[in-house]
Structures are given as structure tokens and as C-alpha cells.
Write an enzyme that holds these catalytic residues in place. Structure first.
Site, PDB file in Angstrom:
ATOM      1  N   HIS A 120       0.819  -1.008   0.195  1.00  0.00           N
ATOM      2  CA  HIS A 120      -0.302   0.344  -0.066  1.00  0.00           C
ATOM      3  C   HIS A 120       1.152   1.203  -0.198  1.00  0.00           C
ATOM      4  CE1 HIS A 120      -2.693   2.857   2.011  1.00  0.00           C
ATOM      5  NE2 HIS A 120      -3.584   2.291   1.733  1.00  0.00           N
ATOM      6  N   ASP A 197       3.321  -4.208   8.093  1.00  0.00           N
ATOM      7  CA  ASP A 197       1.962  -3.955   8.418  1.00  0.00           C
ATOM      8  C   ASP A 197       0.877  -3.939   8.237  1.00  0.00           C
ATOM      9  OD1 ASP A 197       0.063  -2.037   7.222  1.00  0.00           O
ATOM     10  OD2 ASP A 197       0.458  -1.652   5.143  1.00  0.00           O
ATOM     11  N   GLN A 200      -3.828  -4.498   6.778  1.00  0.00           N
ATOM     12  CA  GLN A 200      -5.380  -4.554   6.253  1.00  0.00           C
ATOM     13  C   GLN A 200      -5.703  -6.475   6.791  1.00  0.00           C
ATOM     14  OE1 GLN A 200      -8.225  -4.941   4.576  1.00  0.00           O
ATOM     15  NE2 GLN A 200      -6.242  -3.457   3.750  1.00  0.00           N
ATOM     16  N   LYS A 223     -10.338  -0.532  11.192  1.00  0.00           N
ATOM     17  CA  LYS A 223     -10.321  -1.151  10.332  1.00  0.00           C
ATOM     18  C   LYS A 223     -10.234  -2.758  11.184  1.00  0.00           C
ATOM     19  CE  LYS A 223      -7.439   0.017   6.399  1.00  0.00           C
ATOM     20  NZ  LYS A 223      -7.360   1.080   5.263  1.00  0.00           N
ATOM     21  N   CYS A 363      -5.530   2.900  -3.629  1.00  0.00           N
ATOM     22  CA  CYS A 363      -3.550   3.242  -2.624  1.00  0.00           C
ATOM     23  C   CYS A 363      -2.720   2.533  -2.801  1.00  0.00           C
ATOM     24  CB  CYS A 363      -4.198   3.667  -0.976  1.00  0.00           C
ATOM     25  SG  CYS A 363      -4.932   4.904  -1.238  1.00  0.00           S
TER      26      CYS A 363
HETATM   27  N1  PLP Z   1      -2.180  -0.482   4.675  1.00  0.00           N
HETATM   28  C1  PLP Z   1      -2.149  -1.697   4.087  1.00  0.00           C
HETATM   29  C2  PLP Z   1      -2.401  -3.472   3.374  1.00  0.00           C
HETATM   30  C3  PLP Z   1      -3.678  -1.032   3.909  1.00  0.00           C
HETATM   31  O1  PLP Z   1      -4.803  -1.571   3.411  1.00  0.00           O
HETATM   32  C4  PLP Z   1      -3.728   0.591   4.206  1.00  0.00           C
HETATM   33  C5  PLP Z   1      -5.263   1.279   4.118  1.00  0.00           C
HETATM   34  O2  PLP Z   1      -6.636   0.912   3.364  1.00  0.00           O
HETATM   35  C6  PLP Z   1      -2.956   1.773   5.314  1.00  0.00           C
HETATM   36  C7  PLP Z   1      -1.585   0.698   4.615  1.00  0.00           C
HETATM   37  C8  PLP Z   1      -3.333   2.329   5.695  1.00  0.00           C
HETATM   38  O3  PLP Z   1      -4.404   2.796   6.625  1.00  0.00           O
HETATM   39  P1  PLP Z   1      -4.550   3.564   7.002  1.00  0.00           P
HETATM   40  O4  PLP Z   1      -5.483   4.468   6.120  1.00  0.00           O
HETATM   41  O5  PLP Z   1      -6.001   3.051   7.973  1.00  0.00           O
HETATM   42  O6  PLP Z   1      -3.629   4.412   8.032  1.00  0.00           O
END
Ligand code: PLP
Length: 406
Positions: A120, A197, A200, A223, A363
Site C-alpha cells: 500500500h 504493515d 489489512q 479496520k 492506494c
Molecule cells: N496498509 C494497508 C495494507 C492498508 O490496506 C491500508 C488502508 O487501506 C493502510 C496501510 C493505511 O491505513 P490507514 O489509511 O488507516 O492509515
């Protein structure tokens, strides 16, 4: 009433009483909130809200106890060695920015940071910026046509120059669950720091930071059925204690003069300013809600739902799935294109029949380019979704093709 995944769980989520026909399939972007989360936050605001940590009066102490209690709930949720290893941030993005900027300060020109093609933007762009500032070299684990990590060159990619492995636990596009159990020991063997990370993954898989053996891990409250405005950066205490603060101001200091300041130990050192107090309490309620349902029940249920959705989706004429078509090591996140129909039009037509999905690059622009696509439509399922929701999606797709396909 025992909580279990499936249609009965919708009763725990007030939004589904408000929108009875809603088929909500945008859970990879954000999940709906159970009543226990709403009530925990409401109760704090109604009965014991005050700023935390600095008050000597009773309701500030009560608010502090709830805020710090939430830190313990989160520590239990990810099996952290102590609550002090849990830092509250704004979201996963903020947590990953702290990780990249702080770790990069300890790196030198030519050091390698290994990412994957699944990342992402939140776990890619902060490293691109850090690489510019510190002349780091970014390397990538590629993905196969199926959207899984291609580990055929892993022994060259993880080498003595590798100082950081920063990797998603689950892709928000392909649903791929990455092989952290193989990759983390390899990275640790060359002395690299490992950042996970889990934004998800956190709603689909049990996270055990001690068993994973990573050094830093990030996820977002919204999430995992908690509120927006709060995220978590977990770090091994030894590492956190050696990292410099990222933001400066109140709450994170030990001693300040007009000339200089010394900093508090973690987690306060990384929590400058007034923290998200009610959001932390809401997040604490959310992770307890997940644990009450139980990971065994969640994983079994989602595996069945994934299997069912894959069967139905691959049978849709003209549908190209971006991601694994088998349910192993896969979350119920399905990005796809429908031949002859723009992904945004698919999403609009689905909205017309009460099915909420997302369209765009999610993203993950480079990953979309890797598959030769500017955008996909994404349907993402969670514990309150059902096979009927899959059926509603599939019949909406048939309608989209009927209306718009060439
Ligand atoms: N990493 C992953 C795999 C995600 O799916 C997301 C959000 O969709 C993020 C990071 C970023 O999360 P946030 O927008 O809540 O900071």
C-alpha cells in the site's frame, strides 16, 4: 448471546438496523462499528471525560485508567510483551511514517530496504522519501501473475546490505497473506529490522508479535471495528528505547528548559500532544469484541466465505480476478475487472442494487500497473458478511455486464 460470525452478527452493528438492505463490501477500506464500541466511547464522554495523564482530579484519573486500560487490551490483542510497547498513533499510515523516518536515521548511504510489490502507498511512499534523504536503496520482492510473492530470488534480495524488511502481512488489493514465517527469520538472520504493515491483516488473522519475531508492526483502529482517528505502532521495547522521537511537544518529555529537552521513555516519547482518548477506549472495546468472537471461529468462517466467493466470482463471465483464485493464505478481499465495463461503472451499478464496493487503485498504484490496469473494483468481506452477500454481488455483476458490456 454468544457472538459468532455470520448474519446474526449484523445485530451487533446498529448500521444494519438503519440500512436493512445494505450489503457492505468495503471492509478493506473501513469496517462498521459494533454497539459495544459506540457505547464505550459514549460512556467515556458522558461520565468520565477529561484530558489524560496530567490531571490530579478524579475524572482525569478515571479517563487515564480507561485510556491505559485500552493500551493493555491492544497489547493482549497482539500478544505484546508489555503495554508500554503499544504506541497510539493517528492511523496505520502515521505509524508507518514513524517507522520509516525513525529507522532511516540509523541507516547510511547504500543500505538496502526491502519492500514488496504488494505494498500500500502507506508502506511505500514513506520509504521512498527516506531513501531520498538518506541515499538508501529500495529493493522489491516481486509478485507472481497470481498475486502471491515470488520468492525465487529471495536469497539474493535478502543479503548483508539489507537493513530493513518492510512488508505487508495481507494485501489490500489481492488479499494475499504473505509468508512472514519464512521471510522474517531470513531478514533477522542478516541483522535487518522488520516492519510489518498489519493494517489489512488485523481484521482477518490473529497477530502475535512475539511469535512473528518482527520489530515494529502497524495497524489502524477503524479496520478492526474501532473508530477512525486511532492507529497502533507496536515496537519491541529494546528497539523503541533506542529510537528518537518523531514529533515533539507536550506529553513526550521528561525535563524541559528554554534551551533543551529530554524525552520520556516509550510509549509517551512517541505520543506528543493530547492523544485520541475516546478513540483508544473505542479501540479497546473493538479488540475485545474480536476476541470474544474468537479467532478460531473468525478464521474458519472467513475461509468458508472466501472459498464460496472465489467459486462464484471465477464463474462470472468476463471477470478477471487480480489475486489468488484459491482460498489458501488468502483474505476475503477480491479486486477484479469486468471485461468491457469500467471499474467505477461496476461500482455505481452495484451501488444501485445496494451493494457497496470500492473502485480505483486502492492506494496501490504500482501494483495495479504491474497487472496492466489503472483501476479495479474491490469487494472486501468480513465477519458480518454472508454467502447471500456474495450472491448479491454476483447478481449485481451480471446486471452490470448486461447493461454495459460491449
Ligand atoms: N496498509 C494497508 C495494507 C492498508 O490496506 C491500508 C488502508 O487501506 C493502510 C496501510 C493505511 O491505513 P490507514 O489509511 O488507516 O492509515
Amino acid at each position: 448471546m454468544a457472538l459468532q460470525p455470520g448474519s446474526s452478527l449484523k445485530e451487533a452493528f446498529p448500521v444494519f438496523a438503519h440500512h436493512r438492505e445494505l450489503v457492505f463490501l468495503d471492509n478493506a477500506a473501513s469496517c462498521q462499528k459494533p454497539v459495544v464500541v459506540l457505547e464505550a466511547m459514549d460512556k467515556l464522554y458522558r461520565t468520565s471525560y477529561a484530558n489524560v495523564h496530567r490531571g490530579v482530579y478524579q475524572i482525569s484519573e478515571a479517563a487515564t485508567a480507561q485510556f491505559e486500560g485500552a493500551r493493555q487490551d491492544v497489547a493482549r490483542f497482539i500478544n505484546a510483551a508489555s503495554a508500554e510497547e503499544v504506541i497510539f498513533t493517528r492511523n496505520a499510515t502515521a505509524a508507518l511514517n514513524v517507522a520509516a523516518a525513525s529507522l532511516a536515521l540509523g541507516l547510511k548511504a547504500g543500505d538496502e530496504v526491502l519492500l514488496t510489490h504488494l505494498e500500500h502507498h502507506a508502506n511505500l511512499v514513506p520509504w521512498q522519501e527516506a531513501a531520498k534523504r538518506h541515499q538508501l536503496v529500495l529493493k522489491f520482492i516481486p509478485v507472481t501473475e497470481e498475486g502471491r510473492l515470488d520468492l525465487s530470488s529471495i536469497d539474493e534480495l535478502i543479503n548483508s546490505r539489507t537493513k530493513v524488511l518492510a512488508i505487508t502481512a495481507t494485501s489490500n488489493v489481492t488479499g494475499t497473506v504473505t509468508e512472514l514465517d519464512k521471510l522474517i527469520p531470513k531478514a533477522k538472520a542478516v541483522g535487518a529490522t522488520v516492519v510489518v504493515d498489519a493494517a489489512q491483516a488485523a481484521q482477518h488473522l490473529p497477530l502475535d508479535v512475539q511469535a512473528l519475531g518482527c520489530d515494529l508492526l502497524a495497524f489502524s483502529g477503524h479496520k478492526v471495528f474501532g473508530p477512525s482517528g486511532i492507529g497502533v505502532l507496536w515496537g519491541r521495547m529494546e528497539l523503541l528505547s533506542s529510537l528518537p522521537p518523531f514529533e515533539f511537544g507536550g506529553n513526550m518529555i521528561q525535563e524541559v528548559s528554554y534551551e533543551s529537552a529530554s524525552f520520556a521513555p516509550p510509549p509517551a516519547r512517541f505520543e506528543a500532544g493530547t492523544p485520541p482518548i475516546a478513540e483508544a477506549v473505542g479501540l479497546g472495546a473493538a479488540v475485545k469484541f474480536i476476541q470474544q468472537i474468537g479467532w478460531g471461529a473468525i478464521c474458519d468462517y472467513e475461509e468458508g466465505l472466501t472459498r464460496y466467493a472465489l467459486e462464484k466470482l471465477v464463474a462470472v463471465p468476463g471477470l478477471r480476478l487480480i489475486g489468488p483464485s484459491t482460498p489458501e493464505a488468502r483474505a476475503p478481499v477480491f479486486s477484479f475487472v469486468l471485461e468491457g465495463v469500467h471499474p467505477h461503472d461496476v461500482a455505481s451499478i452495484l451501488d444501485g442494487v445496494g451493494v457497496a464496493v470500492r473502485a480505483g487503485h486502492h492506494c496501490a498504484m504500482p501494483l495495479h500497473k504491474r497487472f496492466g490496469l489503472p483501476a479495479t473494483t474491490r469487494a472486501s468481506f468480513t465477519i458480518y458478511n454472508t454467502e447471500e452477500d456474495v450472491n448479491a454481488l454476483v447478481s449485481g455483476l451480471a446486471k452490470a455486464r448486461q447493461m454495459l458490456a460491449l
